[in-house]
Design an enzyme around this catalytic site. Structure first.
Site, PDB file in Angstrom:
ATOM      1  N   LYS A 148      39.433  56.979  37.867  1.00  0.00           N
ATOM      2  CA  LYS A 148      40.711  58.212  38.429  1.00  0.00           C
ATOM      3  C   LYS A 148      42.440  57.454  38.306  1.00  0.00           C
ATOM      4  CE  LYS A 148      42.112  57.510  42.652  1.00  0.00           C
ATOM      5  NZ  LYS A 148      42.708  58.069  44.194  1.00  0.00           N
TER       6      LYS A 148
ATOM      7  N   ASP B 112      40.136  62.657  42.704  1.00  0.00           N
ATOM      8  CA  ASP B 112      41.402  62.402  43.959  1.00  0.00           C
ATOM      9  C   ASP B 112      41.141  63.051  44.645  1.00  0.00           C
ATOM     10  OD1 ASP B 112      43.057  64.181  43.922  1.00  0.00           O
ATOM     11  OD2 ASP B 112      44.788  62.933  44.669  1.00  0.00           O
TER      12      ASP B 112
END
Length: 296
Positions: A160, A178
């Site tokens: 991420k 996320d």
């Protein structure tokens, strides 16, 4: 050689005026089909959601303040388990004292801990950012690498974080999964998985690669402003006609409008230094008051 500062994706082209923000339009929900949705129909609906979110959020951008890849990398690591506003309020003092990887790697840990304390988990985060700074100094000549396989080897950096840096500092397309992206991808039935890596892979098959970075910004913007985790503002949502999860939240338009956050609700955003074209108010510095609706 210094890495040039990245171009903010929300900034207008030179000589081109900022595009005015369109007010969010709320479409009437349509009756949900009883038959299972085909793969083709889902893909078409998903791409239409992306197009309509692009009209609602033409100013979508990374909500962390940064001036170069190193600052973005550190800020993204600090954003774990907190919101971008708190990170943006914390990093000015951090980067003023430690502007380069070499400076941060040589810092006194206790002094770094004190500076980043407002972001929470400050001891673990100090270990991560000092460790990645040392790795950048020792293994990459003090420069942030522009490859996924190199970034994920750095302390505290997962996929991420790597995609945030690649997409916004280097222009390399990536999907940032996320908590907001995960929630909305499931609500919109783009996936049934709750594994970030699987979600990333499944969503990547729905959209062209050129859309991945901006898609991530738009979905995360929508999740922070309208499609909240605990109580979505369904009655104020502009894409209800495309949403299989309509009705999970507040459907009354007046009540839903009171749930809107950041610029959608007339409040400051998360950035102290928002890019040109952002229609909301800048966030206050540390100690200057918090922005309402501080979801991560």
């Amino acid at each position: 050689m210094k890495t040039p500062a990245p171009t903010d994706p929300a900034a207008p082209a030179p000589g081109k005026p900022s595009r005015p923000t369109k007010p969010a339009r709320v479409a009437k929900p349509v009756a949900k089909p009883t038959a299972p949705e085909s793969r083709l129909a889902m893909v078409r609906r998903a791409r239409r959601i992306n197009r309509e979110l692009a009209e609602v959020y033409p100013y979508a951008h990374p909500e962390l303040d940064f001036r170069n890849p190193f600052e973005l990398l550190v800020a993204t690591v600090l954003s774990a388990q907190t919101n971008d506003l708190r990170v943006n309020q914390t990093t000015p003092a951090l980067f003023a004292k430690y502007p380069t990887p070499e400076d941060l790697a040589a810092a006194v840990p206790e002094e770094v801990e004190e500076l980043i304390r407002p972001t929470g988990f400050f001891r673990a985060k100090t270990k991560s950012i000092m460790g990645l700074a040392a790795a950048l100094r020792d293994d990459f000549g003090g420069q942030v690498p522009g490859r996924l396989e190199d970034l994920v080897k750095l302390p505290g950096v997962g996929r991420k974080t790597a995609f945030v840096v690649l997409g916004n500092a280097f222009g390399v397309p990536g999907i940032t999964v996320d908590t907001h992206f995960m929630r909305l991808a499931r609500r919109w039935r783009w996936t049934e998985s709750d594994d970030p890596v699987k979600i990333e892979a499944e969503v990547a098959t729905i959209f062209p690669k050129s859309e991945w970075t901006m898609l991530s910004h738009r979905v995360i913007f929508h999740g922070r402003r309208i499609c909240h985790a605990r109580k979505p503002a369904c009655g104020a949502c502009p894409i209800t006609h495309l949403c299989p999860a309509y009705g999970e939240g507040e459907t009354d338009p007046e009540k839903a409008r009171k749930l809107l956050k950041y610029e959608m609700g007339g409040f400051p955003g998360q950035r102290l230094n928002p890019p040109p074209g952002y229609p909301g108010r800048p966030a206050p510095p540390l100690g200057g008051g918090a922005s309402p609706g501080g979801e991560a």
